[in-house]
Design a protein around this motif. Sequence first.
Motif, mmCIF file in Angstrom:
data_model
loop_
_atom_site.group_PDB
_atom_site.id
_atom_site.type_symbol
_atom_site.label_atom_id
_atom_site.label_comp_id
_atom_site.label_asym_id
_atom_site.label_seq_id
_atom_site.Cartn_x
_atom_site.Cartn_y
_atom_site.Cartn_z
ATOM 1 N N VAL A 97 -9.920 19.663 -5.516
ATOM 2 C CA VAL A 97 -9.543 18.414 -4.934
ATOM 3 C C VAL A 97 -9.812 16.527 -4.918
ATOM 4 C CG1 VAL A 97 -8.027 17.857 -2.767
ATOM 5 C CG2 VAL A 97 -7.951 20.759 -3.652
ATOM 6 N N ILE A 98 -11.163 16.941 -4.386
ATOM 7 C CA ILE A 98 -11.728 15.816 -4.676
ATOM 8 C C ILE A 98 -12.216 15.250 -5.440
ATOM 9 C CG2 ILE A 98 -14.226 14.748 -3.853
ATOM 10 C CD1 ILE A 98 -14.421 17.542 -2.634
ATOM 11 N N ALA A 99 -11.700 15.789 -6.605
ATOM 12 C CA ALA A 99 -11.899 15.237 -8.438
ATOM 13 C C ALA A 99 -9.989 15.122 -7.809
ATOM 14 C CB ALA A 99 -12.647 16.328 -9.249
ATOM 15 N N LEU A 100 -9.472 15.720 -7.930
ATOM 16 C CA LEU A 100 -8.491 15.210 -8.104
ATOM 17 C C LEU A 100 -8.147 13.732 -7.924
ATOM 18 C CD1 LEU A 100 -5.512 15.533 -9.762
ATOM 19 C CD2 LEU A 100 -4.941 16.952 -8.039
ATOM 20 N N ALA A 101 -8.859 13.488 -6.375
ATOM 21 C CA ALA A 101 -8.065 12.195 -5.490
ATOM 22 C C ALA A 101 -9.234 11.312 -6.264
ATOM 23 C CB ALA A 101 -8.963 12.416 -4.093
ATOM 24 N N LYS A 138 8.437 12.721 -5.108
ATOM 25 C CA LYS A 138 9.160 10.894 -5.712
ATOM 26 C C LYS A 138 6.959 10.913 -6.268
ATOM 27 C CE LYS A 138 11.466 9.521 -2.486
ATOM 28 N NZ LYS A 138 11.663 8.704 -0.661
ATOM 29 N N GLY A 139 5.923 12.071 -6.434
ATOM 30 C CA GLY A 139 5.134 11.995 -6.906
ATOM 31 C C GLY A 139 4.208 11.959 -5.520
ATOM 32 N N PHE A 140 4.010 11.581 -4.442
ATOM 33 C CA PHE A 140 2.899 11.344 -3.596
ATOM 34 C C PHE A 140 2.223 12.120 -3.351
ATOM 35 C CE2 PHE A 140 6.283 7.650 -3.235
ATOM 36 C CZ PHE A 140 5.637 6.839 -3.737
ATOM 37 N N LEU A 141 2.747 13.778 -3.189
ATOM 38 C CA LEU A 141 2.102 15.001 -2.314
ATOM 39 C C LEU A 141 1.266 15.513 -3.649
ATOM 40 C CD1 LEU A 141 0.297 16.171 -0.447
ATOM 41 C CD2 LEU A 141 3.004 17.126 0.119
ATOM 42 N N ILE A 142 0.393 15.984 -4.084
ATOM 43 C CA ILE A 142 -0.189 16.646 -5.169
ATOM 44 C C ILE A 142 -1.042 17.667 -4.610
ATOM 45 C CG2 ILE A 142 0.440 15.663 -7.249
ATOM 46 C CD1 ILE A 142 -2.669 14.692 -7.173
ATOM 47 N N THR A 192 0.835 -1.305 -0.224
ATOM 48 C CA THR A 192 0.343 -0.276 0.156
ATOM 49 C C THR A 192 1.313 1.062 -0.084
ATOM 50 O OG1 THR A 192 -1.746 -1.202 1.198
ATOM 51 C CG2 THR A 192 -1.928 1.481 1.245
ATOM 52 N N MET A 193 0.824 1.693 -0.904
ATOM 53 C CA MET A 193 1.683 3.673 -0.796
ATOM 54 C C MET A 193 0.216 4.619 -0.468
ATOM 55 S SD MET A 193 4.305 2.125 -3.852
ATOM 56 C CE MET A 193 5.007 3.755 -3.459
ATOM 57 N N ASN A 194 0.946 6.164 0.364
ATOM 58 C CA ASN A 194 -0.355 6.597 0.547
ATOM 59 C C ASN A 194 -0.075 8.427 -1.047
ATOM 60 O OD1 ASN A 194 -1.297 5.562 2.953
ATOM 61 N ND2 ASN A 194 -0.195 6.553 3.268
ATOM 62 N N TYR A 195 -1.082 7.534 -1.539
ATOM 63 C CA TYR A 195 -1.099 9.013 -1.836
ATOM 64 C C TYR A 195 -2.161 10.504 -1.653
ATOM 65 C CZ TYR A 195 1.142 6.042 -5.824
ATOM 66 O OH TYR A 195 2.097 5.630 -6.513
ATOM 67 N N TYR A 196 -1.454 11.068 -1.224
ATOM 68 C CA TYR A 196 -1.689 12.326 -0.728
ATOM 69 C C TYR A 196 -2.504 13.285 -2.107
ATOM 70 C CZ TYR A 196 0.595 10.647 3.179
ATOM 71 O OH TYR A 196 0.801 9.478 4.444
ATOM 72 N N THR A 254 0.452 -3.126 -5.977
ATOM 73 C CA THR A 254 0.054 -1.900 -5.553
ATOM 74 C C THR A 254 -0.705 -1.759 -4.662
ATOM 75 O OG1 THR A 254 2.400 -1.680 -5.812
ATOM 76 C CG2 THR A 254 1.200 0.055 -5.058
ATOM 77 N N VAL A 255 -1.274 -1.162 -4.024
ATOM 78 C CA VAL A 255 -3.321 -0.064 -3.541
ATOM 79 C C VAL A 255 -2.188 1.003 -3.223
ATOM 80 C CG1 VAL A 255 -5.249 -0.632 -1.979
ATOM 81 C CG2 VAL A 255 -3.888 -2.157 -2.555
ATOM 82 N N LYS A 256 -2.882 1.683 -4.225
ATOM 83 C CA LYS A 256 -2.633 3.556 -3.661
ATOM 84 C C LYS A 256 -4.646 3.840 -2.825
ATOM 85 C CE LYS A 256 -1.719 6.059 -7.998
ATOM 86 N NZ LYS A 256 -2.356 6.624 -9.232
ATOM 87 N N GLY A 257 -3.489 4.071 -1.446
ATOM 88 C CA GLY A 257 -4.111 5.073 -1.230
ATOM 89 C C GLY A 257 -4.553 6.037 -1.124
#
Length: 167
Positions: free
Chosen positions: A105-109, A39-43, A3-7, A123-126
């Motif tokens: 912001v919601i649409a991006l997630a 790293k592309g984990f925070l956008i 699981t990888m967290n994407y914020y 991989t699960v995208k959190g």
Amino acid sequence: MTTMNYYVIDSSSLIELNRRYPIDVFPTLWKNVETLIEKGFLISHKEVLKEISIMDDALNKWAKKQKKFFKELDEKQMEIVRQILNKYPSLAKSDNETAAADPFVIALAVEMGSDPQKTLFQTVKGRIIVTEEKLRGNKVKIPFVCKDYSIECIDIIEMCRVEGWKF
């Protein structure tokens, strides 16, 4: 399975981060944030950049240097924004001047969730939205809408905890 967290971060959290933990006093914290961005984990969304550009402060100067951070609106996101606003029209009628970016912001997630990561390992995208807004009854704010889309919402301090950052 990994699981990888994407914020996806909202302007409220960036403003709070700048207010309570200024760049000149907490450079390590901001370096950690920049590492997640690299790293592309925070956008975030370009609409968030518009909101924080109103202020002439260190956050505005920092944000303008973050080329990979703020994502452009695309067709898929625009359709998701339309769906969100059709279901939650009051999200666009907030009394808060820094709430115009909320549906983006919601649409991006939501869009991130429909784009599975393809790697050799499953991989699960959190997908996690970082916002200072709190769930309060039926008040239509980011956390209320995220519940409907099964997207987790945390604040900036909780993101630091999840990432294991200690200062």
